[in-house]
Scaffold this active site. Structure first.
Site, PDB file in Angstrom:
ATOM      1  N   TYR A   1       0.821  -1.213   0.000  1.00  0.00           N
ATOM      2  CA  TYR A   1       0.000   0.000   0.000  1.00  0.00           C
ATOM      3  C   TYR A   1       0.858   1.269   0.000  1.00  0.00           C
ATOM      4  O   TYR A   1       0.369   2.352  -0.280  1.00  0.00           O
ATOM      5  CB  TYR A   1      -0.952   0.028   1.198  1.00  0.00           C
ATOM      6  CG  TYR A   1      -2.025  -1.046   1.181  1.00  0.00           C
ATOM      7  CD1 TYR A   1      -2.185  -1.882   0.082  1.00  0.00           C
ATOM      8  CD2 TYR A   1      -2.886  -1.222   2.247  1.00  0.00           C
ATOM      9  CE1 TYR A   1      -3.145  -2.864   0.056  1.00  0.00           C
ATOM     10  CE2 TYR A   1      -3.862  -2.209   2.237  1.00  0.00           C
ATOM     11  CZ  TYR A   1      -3.988  -3.026   1.134  1.00  0.00           C
ATOM     12  OH  TYR A   1      -4.953  -3.999   1.119  1.00  0.00           O
TER      13      TYR A   1
ATOM     14  N   LYS B   1       3.359 -15.442   2.316  1.00  0.00           N
ATOM     15  CA  LYS B   1       3.259 -16.185   1.056  1.00  0.00           C
ATOM     16  C   LYS B   1       4.697 -16.527   0.662  1.00  0.00           C
ATOM     17  O   LYS B   1       5.189 -16.171  -0.419  1.00  0.00           O
ATOM     18  CB  LYS B   1       2.545 -15.291   0.017  1.00  0.00           C
ATOM     19  CG  LYS B   1       2.180 -16.001  -1.263  1.00  0.00           C
ATOM     20  CD  LYS B   1       1.068 -17.027  -1.123  1.00  0.00           C
ATOM     21  CE  LYS B   1       0.815 -17.745  -2.434  1.00  0.00           C
ATOM     22  NZ  LYS B   1       0.018 -18.963  -2.294  1.00  0.00           N
TER      23      LYS B   1
ATOM     24  N   ASP C   1      -3.173 -18.185   1.681  1.00  0.00           N
ATOM     25  CA  ASP C   1      -4.338 -18.846   1.067  1.00  0.00           C
ATOM     26  C   ASP C   1      -4.919 -19.885   2.018  1.00  0.00           C
ATOM     27  O   ASP C   1      -6.142 -19.996   2.190  1.00  0.00           O
ATOM     28  CB  ASP C   1      -3.986 -19.461  -0.298  1.00  0.00           C
ATOM     29  CG  ASP C   1      -2.591 -20.072  -0.347  1.00  0.00           C
ATOM     30  OD1 ASP C   1      -1.818 -19.876   0.614  1.00  0.00           O
ATOM     31  OD2 ASP C   1      -2.261 -20.752  -1.329  1.00  0.00           O
TER      32      ASP C   1
ATOM     33  N   ASP D   1      -5.370  -6.631   5.942  1.00  0.00           N
ATOM     34  CA  ASP D   1      -6.566  -5.899   5.527  1.00  0.00           C
ATOM     35  C   ASP D   1      -7.664  -6.907   5.173  1.00  0.00           C
ATOM     36  O   ASP D   1      -8.814  -6.820   5.621  1.00  0.00           O
ATOM     37  CB  ASP D   1      -6.190  -5.048   4.300  1.00  0.00           C
ATOM     38  CG  ASP D   1      -7.276  -4.083   3.896  1.00  0.00           C
ATOM     39  OD1 ASP D   1      -8.280  -3.998   4.619  1.00  0.00           O
ATOM     40  OD2 ASP D   1      -7.125  -3.421   2.849  1.00  0.00           O
TER      41      ASP D   1
ATOM     42  N   ASP E   1     -10.993  -8.378   7.848  1.00  0.00           N
ATOM     43  CA  ASP E   1     -12.404  -8.241   7.466  1.00  0.00           C
ATOM     44  C   ASP E   1     -13.096  -9.598   7.448  1.00  0.00           C
ATOM     45  O   ASP E   1     -14.255  -9.728   7.855  1.00  0.00           O
ATOM     46  CB  ASP E   1     -12.538  -7.578   6.090  1.00  0.00           C
ATOM     47  CG  ASP E   1     -12.650  -6.069   6.219  1.00  0.00           C
ATOM     48  OD1 ASP E   1     -12.345  -5.550   7.312  1.00  0.00           O
ATOM     49  OD2 ASP E   1     -13.032  -5.404   5.239  1.00  0.00           O
TER      50      ASP E   1
END
Ligand code: NAD
Length: 357
Positions: free
Chosen positions: A142, A191, A223, A247, A251
């Protein structure tokens, strides 16, 4: 002890829910011999109305001079048509940047008495779950280098995931410190089978783990983590991850609790000072009607006691009081599933009464 708390009530239900948290903190102060001094500052739409800016300088200065900050929520239809840099929500990014908050703590707890609100199959969440996502907040993709360029297929856009040892180390420390206050288990999400930045992430997290011999560390690929969160959320205690993975996963974790009005959050930096706020917004549809669930904000205040002031037993007392009130069957409308509900003020009274018992 004496603590100075800056209050950013904001818009919509913000003032009502912050008022609830203030009343609960005062009750805690009375019971355990602490003094909490509160000073309110403007943020969001109400700040635009009063000063023309969503984050007045006085608010930033007041927050930086405080021991910690409690925020309600900002925004509402009245300010929705303003240009981006004048929107109330811009103030949230502004205050987080001004306070240099690089750690985001998002607990996701499913109370066993509220398990009907959970969208997962009942047998998966029989005993509820209680996990904490520690998300890196100021680095990664980001904030990395980005732009447009000519690539193999013509114009392309790119963003860059980059993490320094320093950034990984400080977020890992935050996660292990949090785990020491909980069930001493950290799952680091990355990852590393594909990304170089994840391989560094994994290496540094393991180095930090050596300083915390009491904490059990495991690694999980992102994943798989997305899958495990809906398969067996109770396996997690503290989850630490990068900005983008955090992020998305935070959620997902909040959704599986099914109750937006119950979830607190904290953002922390290098100092003890933090920004504590419910994860929900200003709920303009129910503002001023004594309908808002104050629990997310009261739990945010409990997090402030635990993470900024080191008042573990006082934080536990608030959480236990909320457990007790829920176990006795009291609900605000958002978690009542159509049954009889109590209002914001009454729920606050009940929590204070349970605290004093
Ligand atoms: P929201 O979270 O405000 O509301 C979503 C739904 O959940 C609404 O039906 C609302 O009534 C309900 N709800 C939320 N909190 C509740 C509570 N404590 N008790 C009972 N019910 C509750 O999200 P939205 O409707 O998308 O956004 C409303 C405004 O809030 C917008 O202006 C948005 O930009 C802003 N917002 C602010 C923040 C923040 O301040 N951190 C976060 C998200 C949205």
């Amino acid at each position: 002890m004496n603590y100075n708390i800056a209050l950013l009530k904001g818009d919509g239900i913000g003032p009502e829910i912050v008022e609830s948290a203030v009343r609960v903190l005062e009750a805690v102060g009375k019971k355990y011999g602490h003094t909490f001094n509160f000073t309110s500052y403007l943020i969001g739409g109400c700040a635009i109305d009063a000063t023309g800016a969503p984050l007045p300088e006085e608010t930033v200065a007041g927050c930086l001079a405080s021991d910690s900050v409690l925020l309600g929520a900002v925004g509402g239809p009245k300010w929705d048509t303003l240009p981006g840099n004048l929107r109330p929500e811009k103030a949230l990014l502004g205050i987080r940047a001004a306070m240099e908050l690089y750690t985001n703590l998002r607990p996701a707890k499913l109370y066993s008495v509220l398990k009907d609100a959970c969208p997962l199959r009942a047998d998966l969440v029989e005993k509820g779950f209680d996990l904490l996502i520690v998300r890196e907040l100021t680095g990664g993709i980001y904030f990395g280098e980005r732009g447009y360029r000519q690539g193999k297929y013509g114009e392309e856009a790119y963003d860059t995931e980059a993490y320094s040892v320093y950034e990984i180390e400080r977020i890992a420390v935050a996660a292990f410190d949090a785990a020491m206050k909980r069930n001493k288990k950290v799952t680091s999400i990355d990852k590393a089978n594909v990304l170089e930045s994840s391989r560094l992430w994994r290496k540094v997290v393991h180095q930090v783990a050596e300083r915390y011999p009491e904490v059990t560390l495991s690694d999980m690929l992102v994943d798989n983590a997305a899958m495990q969160l809906v398969r067996n959320p109770a396996q997690f205690d503290v989850v630490v991850t990068s900005n983008m993975f955090g992020d998305i996963l935070s959620d997902e974790a909040s959704q599986i609790t099914g109750s937006i009005g119950m979830l607190p959050s904290a953002s922390l930096g290098a100092t003890g000072r933090g920004l504590y706020e419910p994860i929900h917004g200003s709920a303009p549809d129910i503002a001023g009607k004594n309908l808002a669930n104050p629990i997310a904000t009261v739990l945010s205040a409990a997090m402030m006691l635990r993470y900024s002031f080191g008042l573990q037993k006082e934080a536990d007392a608030i959480e236990q009081a909320i457990d007790k009130v829920l176990c006795e069957g009291y609900r605000t409308a958002d978690i009542a599933a159509g049954a009889e509900a109590v209002g914001t003020v009454e729920m606050t009274d009940l929590i204070i009464k349970a605290l004093e018992d």
